[in-house]
Design a protein around this motif. Structure first.
Motif, PDB file in Angstrom:
ATOM      1  N   GLU A  63       3.530  18.975   1.117  1.00  0.00           N
ATOM      2  CA  GLU A  63       4.912  18.946   1.631  1.00  0.00           C
ATOM      3  C   GLU A  63       5.240  17.662   2.377  1.00  0.00           C
ATOM      4  OE1 GLU A  63       6.106  23.581   2.122  1.00  0.00           O
ATOM      5  OE2 GLU A  63       5.796  22.318   3.895  1.00  0.00           O
ATOM      6  N   GLU A  64       4.297  16.721   2.408  1.00  0.00           N
ATOM      7  CA  GLU A  64       4.532  15.541   3.239  1.00  0.00           C
ATOM      8  C   GLU A  64       5.499  14.550   2.611  1.00  0.00           C
ATOM      9  OE1 GLU A  64       0.083  15.216   5.122  1.00  0.00           O
ATOM     10  OE2 GLU A  64       0.601  14.150   3.298  1.00  0.00           O
ATOM     11  N   PHE A 112       0.873  -1.183   0.000  1.00  0.00           N
ATOM     12  CA  PHE A 112       0.000   0.000   0.000  1.00  0.00           C
ATOM     13  C   PHE A 112       0.905   1.225   0.000  1.00  0.00           C
ATOM     14  CE2 PHE A 112      -3.615   2.564   0.588  1.00  0.00           C
ATOM     15  CZ  PHE A 112      -3.412   3.452   1.626  1.00  0.00           C
ATOM     16  N   THR A 113       0.640   2.196  -0.893  1.00  0.00           N
ATOM     17  CA  THR A 113       1.515   3.367  -1.016  1.00  0.00           C
ATOM     18  C   THR A 113       0.697   4.648  -1.038  1.00  0.00           C
ATOM     19  OG1 THR A 113       1.303   3.372  -3.409  1.00  0.00           O
ATOM     20  CG2 THR A 113       3.137   2.064  -2.476  1.00  0.00           C
ATOM     21  N   GLN A 114       1.384   5.793  -0.970  1.00  0.00           N
ATOM     22  CA  GLN A 114       0.707   7.091  -1.051  1.00  0.00           C
ATOM     23  C   GLN A 114       0.008   7.251  -2.392  1.00  0.00           C
ATOM     24  OE1 GLN A 114       0.370   8.939   1.488  1.00  0.00           O
ATOM     25  NE2 GLN A 114      -0.402  10.888   0.698  1.00  0.00           N
ATOM     26  N   ALA A 115       0.618   6.718  -3.429  1.00  0.00           N
ATOM     27  CA  ALA A 115       0.006   6.813  -4.767  1.00  0.00           C
ATOM     28  C   ALA A 115      -1.306   6.047  -4.797  1.00  0.00           C
ATOM     29  CB  ALA A 115       0.974   6.260  -5.813  1.00  0.00           C
ATOM     30  N   LEU A 116      -1.324   4.868  -4.179  1.00  0.00           N
ATOM     31  CA  LEU A 116      -2.572   4.085  -4.121  1.00  0.00           C
ATOM     32  C   LEU A 116      -3.605   4.803  -3.259  1.00  0.00           C
ATOM     33  CD1 LEU A 116      -1.542   0.327  -3.847  1.00  0.00           C
ATOM     34  CD2 LEU A 116      -3.279   1.299  -5.373  1.00  0.00           C
ATOM     35  N   ALA A 117      -3.140   5.416  -2.168  1.00  0.00           N
ATOM     36  CA  ALA A 117      -4.068   6.157  -1.305  1.00  0.00           C
ATOM     37  C   ALA A 117      -4.724   7.286  -2.094  1.00  0.00           C
ATOM     38  CB  ALA A 117      -3.313   6.725  -0.102  1.00  0.00           C
ATOM     39  N   LEU A 146      11.412  11.679   1.423  1.00  0.00           N
ATOM     40  CA  LEU A 146      11.021  11.808   2.821  1.00  0.00           C
ATOM     41  C   LEU A 146      10.988  13.295   3.170  1.00  0.00           C
ATOM     42  CD1 LEU A 146      13.068   8.925   4.489  1.00  0.00           C
ATOM     43  CD2 LEU A 146      10.789   8.869   3.434  1.00  0.00           C
ATOM     44  N   GLU A 147      10.195  13.668   4.169  1.00  0.00           N
ATOM     45  CA  GLU A 147      10.068  15.097   4.488  1.00  0.00           C
ATOM     46  C   GLU A 147      11.302  15.594   5.247  1.00  0.00           C
ATOM     47  OE1 GLU A 147       7.129  14.412   8.328  1.00  0.00           O
ATOM     48  OE2 GLU A 147       6.400  14.539   6.276  1.00  0.00           O
ATOM     49  N   TYR A 148      11.494  16.895   5.205  1.00  0.00           N
ATOM     50  CA  TYR A 148      12.645  17.513   5.890  1.00  0.00           C
ATOM     51  C   TYR A 148      12.356  17.594   7.390  1.00  0.00           C
ATOM     52  CZ  TYR A 148       9.401  21.416   5.132  1.00  0.00           C
ATOM     53  OH  TYR A 148       8.265  22.193   5.082  1.00  0.00           O
TER      54      TYR A 148
END
Ligand code: JD8
Length: 241
Positions: free
Chosen positions: A176-177, A97-102, A184-186
């Protein structure tokens, strides 16, 4: 978006009303329904009552544990799945499961989650609804073993619903997440500027937005290289996150 959750532990999702999701439900951004699978186990396939409301049976071919019965899940999804609905089956054998799928699933009209327990759900359930024309996704939360699909479904519901336009107060923060752009975020800091001998990086106190932006970008790349080199490789090969 309509979300349906089928589980033998419906009480697990009672906290769905807490947090932002509760507000989203009030704002009718999310129409969430939690169903007790045992409601569809009260009558056996032969029409006779099953006082035990059995949802599992021993695995064909032998082996440890029990498997969840296709006929019970079938009766449940025949009632719950709507035309065009997406069926998500959390599974340790699923695709990640990934951010793209979300983000993709946040566009769906209905997402229905099949929360398995025991050794999992009879494989014919996913096969049947796939053949019936539904989009069926067997998804994994990560490379570790949980006792059931509920925790995974909960995480997926939060990751999906927070991407629904209007869900998060400030859409800007989503951009920005981590993972939003494959990095990865700063690191973030707030007052006090000095804490236990640790000072906030000077550039962040400089007010020089150009320098701050490039420092933050460099931090993202450095962190990603150190912690998730796979993401950098994917990024270089144009793989969606
Ligand atoms: C669904 C039953 C338990 C799994 C025998 C332990 C997701 N990333 C993930 N890890 N584990 C799951 C997951 C585990 C589940 C079910 C998801 C349904 N179990 C089983 C196989 C070994 N028991 C998951 N997403």
């Amino acid at each position: 978006m309509r979300i349906d959750v089928l589980t033998i532990f419906p009480e697990f999702f009672s906290v769905l009303d807490v947090s932002l999701l509760g507000k989203a439900r009030q704002a009718e951004l999310v129409d969430a329904h939690v169903h007790d699978l045992r409601e569809w186990a009260a009558i056996k396939a032969d029409g006779t009552p099953d006082v035990h409301r059995t949802v599992d049976d021993s695995p064909f071919g032998g082996g440890a544990g029990m498997v969840m019965k296709a006929d019970v899940w079938g009766r449940a999804f025949d009632d719950v799945l709507q035309p065009g609905g997406v069926l998500v089956v959390p599974s340790p054998a699923g695709v990640p499961f990934t951010q793209a799928l979300a983000a993709d699933l946040a566009q769906a009209d209905q997402v229905a989650f099949a929360c398995g327990r025991y050794e999992g759900i009879d494989a014919r359930v996913a096969e049947h609804y796939q053949a019936a024309g539904f989009r069926v996704l067997e998804l994994s939360l990560g490379d570790y073993v949980l006792n059931g699909g509920e925790v995974a479904a909960f995480a997926m519901i939060e990751a999906i619903t927070r991407l629904i336009p209007g869900f998060m107060g400030n859409a800007e923060s989503i951009v920005e997440e981590s993972h939003a752009d494959g990095l990865l975020e700063y690191p973030s800091y707030t007052r006090p500027a000095s804490w236990r001998g640790l000072d906030v990086p000077d550039v962040l106190l400089s007010g020089h937005h150009g320098k701050i932006e490039s420092w933050r970008r460099e931090q993202q790349v450095q962190r990603t290289r150190e912690r998730r080199p796979d993401l950098l490789a994917d990024r270089d090969n144009g793989v969606a996150q």
